[in-house]
Design a protein around this motif. Structure first.
Motif, PDB file in Angstrom:
ATOM      1  N   UNK A 232      48.481 -85.203  26.488  1.00 59.90           N
ATOM      2  CA  UNK A 232      49.644 -85.121  25.560  1.00 59.90           C
ATOM      3  C   UNK A 232      50.671 -84.521  27.063  1.00 59.90           C
ATOM      4  N   UNK A 233      52.017 -84.511  26.747  1.00 63.06           N
ATOM      5  CA  UNK A 233      52.378 -84.182  28.324  1.00 63.06           C
ATOM      6  C   UNK A 233      53.310 -82.847  27.384  1.00 63.06           C
ATOM      7  N   UNK A 234      53.888 -82.859  26.197  1.00 64.21           N
ATOM      8  CA  UNK A 234      54.401 -81.907  25.686  1.00 64.21           C
ATOM      9  C   UNK A 234      54.238 -81.816  24.363  1.00 64.21           C
ATOM     10  N   UNK A 235      55.119 -80.526  23.985  1.00 57.55           N
ATOM     11  CA  UNK A 235      54.815 -79.864  22.733  1.00 57.55           C
ATOM     12  C   UNK A 235      55.387 -80.748  21.875  1.00 57.55           C
ATOM     13  N   UNK A 236      54.728 -80.277  20.258  1.00 55.47           N
ATOM     14  CA  UNK A 236      55.113 -80.479  19.299  1.00 55.47           C
ATOM     15  C   UNK A 236      55.923 -79.397  18.161  1.00 55.47           C
ATOM     16  N   UNK A 237      56.571 -79.342  17.927  1.00 55.54           N
ATOM     17  CA  UNK A 237      57.687 -78.133  17.566  1.00 55.54           C
ATOM     18  C   UNK A 237      57.587 -78.548  15.548  1.00 55.54           C
TER      19      UNK A 237
ATOM     20  N   UNK B 261      49.797 -77.550  15.985  1.00 57.56           N
ATOM     21  CA  UNK B 261      49.445 -76.650  17.213  1.00 57.56           C
ATOM     22  C   UNK B 261      49.639 -76.626  18.701  1.00 57.56           C
ATOM     23  N   UNK B 262      50.313 -77.482  19.260  1.00 58.44           N
ATOM     24  CA  UNK B 262      50.510 -77.616  20.568  1.00 58.44           C
ATOM     25  C   UNK B 262      52.080 -76.909  20.781  1.00 58.44           C
ATOM     26  N   UNK B 263      52.750 -75.894  21.114  1.00 56.24           N
ATOM     27  CA  UNK B 263      53.733 -75.230  21.488  1.00 56.24           C
ATOM     28  C   UNK B 263      53.921 -75.086  23.612  1.00 56.24           C
ATOM     29  N   UNK B 264      52.784 -74.634  24.334  1.00 54.98           N
ATOM     30  CA  UNK B 264      53.355 -73.971  24.852  1.00 54.98           C
ATOM     31  C   UNK B 264      52.569 -75.203  26.337  1.00 54.98           C
ATOM     32  N   UNK B 265      54.065 -75.372  27.277  1.00 55.39           N
ATOM     33  CA  UNK B 265      53.137 -75.817  27.854  1.00 55.39           C
ATOM     34  C   UNK B 265      52.101 -75.879  29.342  1.00 55.39           C
TER      35      UNK B 265
ATOM     36  N   UNK C  48      54.925 -90.548  19.059  1.00 56.19           N
ATOM     37  CA  UNK C  48      54.908 -90.404  20.107  1.00 56.19           C
ATOM     38  C   UNK C  48      55.304 -89.316  21.080  1.00 56.19           C
ATOM     39  N   UNK C  49      56.345 -88.842  20.412  1.00 54.74           N
ATOM     40  CA  UNK C  49      56.837 -87.417  21.518  1.00 54.74           C
ATOM     41  C   UNK C  49      55.858 -86.537  22.686  1.00 54.74           C
ATOM     42  N   UNK C  50      54.656 -86.270  21.966  1.00 54.45           N
ATOM     43  CA  UNK C  50      54.029 -85.654  22.484  1.00 54.45           C
ATOM     44  C   UNK C  50      52.968 -86.177  23.678  1.00 54.45           C
ATOM     45  N   UNK C  51      53.432 -87.694  23.522  1.00 54.32           N
ATOM     46  CA  UNK C  51      53.025 -88.095  25.269  1.00 54.32           C
ATOM     47  C   UNK C  51      54.115 -88.524  25.652  1.00 54.32           C
ATOM     48  N   UNK C  52      55.222 -89.147  25.204  1.00 57.86           N
ATOM     49  CA  UNK C  52      56.841 -89.670  25.904  1.00 57.86           C
ATOM     50  C   UNK C  52      57.510 -88.272  25.909  1.00 57.86           C
ATOM     51  N   UNK C  53      57.421 -87.346  25.652  1.00 56.30           N
ATOM     52  CA  UNK C  53      58.825 -86.737  25.777  1.00 56.30           C
ATOM     53  C   UNK C  53      59.882 -87.047  24.659  1.00 56.30           C
ATOM     54  N   UNK C  54      59.676 -88.133  23.702  1.00 52.61           N
ATOM     55  CA  UNK C  54      60.654 -88.599  23.087  1.00 52.61           C
ATOM     56  C   UNK C  54      61.006 -88.284  22.436  1.00 52.61           C
ATOM     57  N   UNK C  55      61.764 -86.829  21.599  1.00 52.60           N
ATOM     58  CA  UNK C  55      61.646 -86.095  20.890  1.00 52.60           C
ATOM     59  C   UNK C  55      63.100 -87.294  19.391  1.00 52.60           C
ATOM     60  N   UNK C  56      61.720 -87.261  18.033  1.00 54.85           N
ATOM     61  CA  UNK C  56      62.951 -87.820  17.474  1.00 54.85           C
ATOM     62  C   UNK C  56      64.037 -87.089  16.772  1.00 54.85           C
TER      63      UNK C  56
ATOM     64  N   UNK D  33      63.512 -77.333  22.246  1.00 57.31           N
ATOM     65  CA  UNK D  33      62.142 -76.693  22.648  1.00 57.31           C
ATOM     66  C   UNK D  33      61.440 -77.000  23.357  1.00 57.31           C
ATOM     67  N   UNK D  34      60.958 -78.772  23.703  1.00 54.80           N
ATOM     68  CA  UNK D  34      60.757 -78.862  25.258  1.00 54.80           C
ATOM     69  C   UNK D  34      61.184 -78.408  26.725  1.00 54.80           C
ATOM     70  N   UNK D  35      62.164 -77.809  26.788  1.00 55.66           N
ATOM     71  CA  UNK D  35      63.124 -77.137  27.812  1.00 55.66           C
ATOM     72  C   UNK D  35      62.955 -75.641  27.661  1.00 55.66           C
ATOM     73  N   UNK D  36      62.668 -74.712  26.238  1.00 55.76           N
ATOM     74  CA  UNK D  36      62.329 -73.350  26.293  1.00 55.76           C
ATOM     75  C   UNK D  36      61.314 -73.301  26.290  1.00 55.76           C
ATOM     76  N   UNK D  37      60.036 -74.250  25.901  1.00 57.61           N
ATOM     77  CA  UNK D  37      58.626 -74.244  26.442  1.00 57.61           C
ATOM     78  C   UNK D  37      58.150 -74.223  28.146  1.00 57.61           C
TER      79      UNK D  37
END
Length: 633
Positions: free
Chosen positions: A495-500, A504-508, A601-609, A616-620
């Protein structure tokens, strides 16, 4: 084992399609719908234990008679508390006159929760205080019956700030900036608009006000309301709503991130977050339960007509794979097989880790939710052994001794129940500042289950997010058995990236994979990448979400998957133990092979839908770099 993950939430919508007297005559109770709602919620209690709520709409009530009931609870057992409260009222009626409990007319006039349309919600609070005001369903009241709205959902929106501004521009004054309030008011606004437009069209036809609103109730265009309300939503959602006059809907996001299933027969129409719940409650086959299509709404009119309508289209479906790995209960036939396949798929990596030494390896699982993937892993090991046995028997030649064949056939993967949880400890609780208050002895171990100094110990888990419990507790406990090596297997990828979208996986800084990548950058003198990513993220802050790129991927780019896993193993191995520790993660490719219909799989790959994910990931990352212990949404 390592970090139980919370997510929002669970829903249950139930519409009785027959008059209440039908259920009294057939089932002997006027509370058929209420009892079914109770069962639907209990069978989804895994989706939310911080709070719950129910609402009910009664049909065809006279002016002045109450037609909406709602009750919410944040009790330690909220579902039980809710139905104890509701049933307590019926118990008082029974004390006075038991016959009244089957008198439909009396109950509808005098008792709450005796209507035809029900909505239940289960909540996990992913952040903030767990208050009754945070519990769904939410209610938007109005003296006009067709303008009353009840909403509950499993969702999170990434662009609440934008939607809030839209409400301000149309003249509203929302009581707070939250996605729940924003959604309620957005739907409510277009519900008002639809009512006003229909009123203006009907009134000149000579109808009186009562006739006008009867016609509005009949012809209210739910599809149009939902299209206008949700056209600019960015996020994952399964949103359910009830209207005061008896219409209802469930709306799913275009990417299909959050799940929803529905079933209807002559007696009921029901929608839930998980398919087996409906199967259990109504004794139907999985093939009879329909998945609500992404971007569609199931619209249930008061007259009983039910239709699935396209509201927001998307060519890229990204259903949440974590639903399959961890969130949904494994009693679903497809999820059960997918979790077993996850265990099978990781077997080659396990064999490499133990040098294929099955004679001196013991396999187990922690926690119980990893049991199904454990079965799959053992099945994969058995398949490997069977191929090996065939070759060994062939190598014995044409006339092998029976005892040698028997010795080969008796080879097995060694299975033991290594750890037993002896306390109900919440190591992943709502308030952020309490998450590190862990107890080191969550599990008892089975002493004598392995040969000290000789056996490898292989433990499979659903996922490893932070790794804090693993480091502070589990590995130290397992080390007491003195294994030669501890191999921790995650059935989910890193798990590499936050979910939005509600997980409940919000902080880098919460992700051990991110911590591993950053530590590798520093070890190898590549800190400049951290600064470059930070600057790129900062430069995008004022861009529209549609124009933002995920630059956080660059943190991981210099390293192989195996290098990150090795660094995680290093970071999570307690200094106080002597046993070698290796942590193995599922690959994203094997995840997709196991769960081919859930490619989110965005929390694994960073490919958000959705575009909001990149925002969100940049802000995190910015918050992490600036040392701000804040959530990015």
């Amino acid at each position: 084992m390592s970090d139980p993950i919370k997510h929002e939430c669970g829903i249950a919508l139930l519409r009785l399609k027959k008059p209440l007297q039908y259920y009294v005559d057939k089932y002997g109770t006027a509370f058929y719908g209420l009892n079914k709602l109770h069962l639907l919620m209990e069978k989804q209690h895994n989706r939310g234990q911080d709070g719950a709520g129910v609402a009910n709409i009664k049909f065809d009530m006279k002016p002045g008679e109450r037609y909406i009931s709602r009750y919410r609870s944040i009790d330690s057992k909220p579902i039980q508390d809710i139905f104890d409260h509701i049933n307590g009222r019926f118990a008082k009626i029974q004390e006075k006159n038991p016959e009244l409990l089957k008198d439909v007319e009396y109950l509808k006039k005098n008792a709450g929760f005796t209507g035809e349309l029900f909505l239940g919600h289960l909540r996990y609070g992913t952040f903030g205080q767990n208050s009754i005001e945070s519990c769904h369903p939410f209610l938007r009241q109005n003296n006009w019956i067709t303008r009353n709205l009840v909403v509950a959902g499993n969702f999170n929106l990434t662009n609440v700030d934008e939607l809030f501004d839209v409400l301000l521009h149309v003249g509203q004054h929302p009581k707070e900036m939250s996605d729940t309030v924003t959604v309620l008011e957005k739907i409510g606004h277009f519900l008002d608009v639809e009512n006003e437009e229909m009123y203006n069209q009907l009134k000149p036809k000579g109808l009186n006000n009562m006739e006008v609103y009867q016609q509005i109730a009949k012809d209210l265009d739910i599809e149009r309301i939902l299209k206008k309300a949700s056209e600019d939503w960015d996020g994952g959602y399964a949103m359910a709503g009830l209207f005061g006059h008896g219409d209802a809907f469930v709306l799913r996001d275009p990417a299909g991130i959050r799940p929803a299933y529905w079933y209807e027969d002559d007696e009921v129409c029901v929608v839930t977050s998980e398919r087996p719940v409906i199967q259990t409650a109504f004794n139907v086959k999985s093939s009879q339960v329909n998945e609500l299509k992404p971007g569609h709404a199931l619209i249930i009119k008061k007259d009983g007509h039910i239709a699935q309508r396209l509201i927001n289209s998307s060519s890229d479906h990204k259903k949440c794979s974590f639903e399959r790995i961890y969130f949904s209960r494994g009693s679903d036939v497809d999820i059960y097989n997918e979790r077993k396949q996850l265990g099978k798929n990781i077997v080659p990596q396990v064999l490499d880790s133990i040098n294929e030494d099955l004679d001196n390896s013991v396999f187990s699982f922690i926690p119980n939710t990893a049991e199904v993937s454990f079965y799959g892993m053992i099945k994969g090991l058995e398949n490997y052994l069977n191929h090996k046995k065939i070759q060994q028997i062939i190598d014995l030649g044409p006339n092998p001794l029976p005892e040698k064949i028997e010795k080969i056939l008796l080879q097995r993967a060694r299975i033991e129940k290594i750890a037993i949880k002896d306390a109900k400890l919440r190591t992943f609780i709502t308030q952020d500042d309490s998450r590190d208050d862990l107890v080191a002895h969550v599990y008892d171990i089975t002493y004598g289950s392995i040969k000290p100094g000789k056996d490898n110990l292989v433990i499979i888990d659903d996922s490893i997010v932070r790794g804090t419990t693993l480091k502070q507790s589990i590995l130290r406990i397992l080390d007491r058995l003195e294994p030669k090596k501890i191999v921790v297997v995650s059935s989910a990828p890193q798990i590499r990236f936050p979910d939005c979208y509600g997980i409940d996986m919000a902080k880098m800084g919460d992700f051990v994979a991110f911590e591993a990548a950053v530590s590798l950058l520093k070890e190898r003198g590549m800190e400049n990448i951290i600064e470059e990513v930070y600057n790129n993220c900062k430069n995008q802050e004022k861009l529209a979400k549609e124009d933002i790129q995920n630059y956080v991927k660059d943190i991981y780019e210099p390293f192989t998957y195996e290098e990150i896993s090795a660094q995680i193993s290093k970071l999570l191995t307690p200094e106080s133990i002597n046993t070698e520790v290796e942590i193995i993660y599922q690959t994203v490719e094997n995840l997709h092979r196991a769960c081919p219909d859930n490619k989110g799989d965005w929390y694994f790959t960073g490919d958000y839908p959705t575009p909001g994910g990149n925002k969100v990931v940049n802000k995190a990352f910015i918050y992490w770099k600036e040392g701000r212990n804040e959530r990015a949404y």
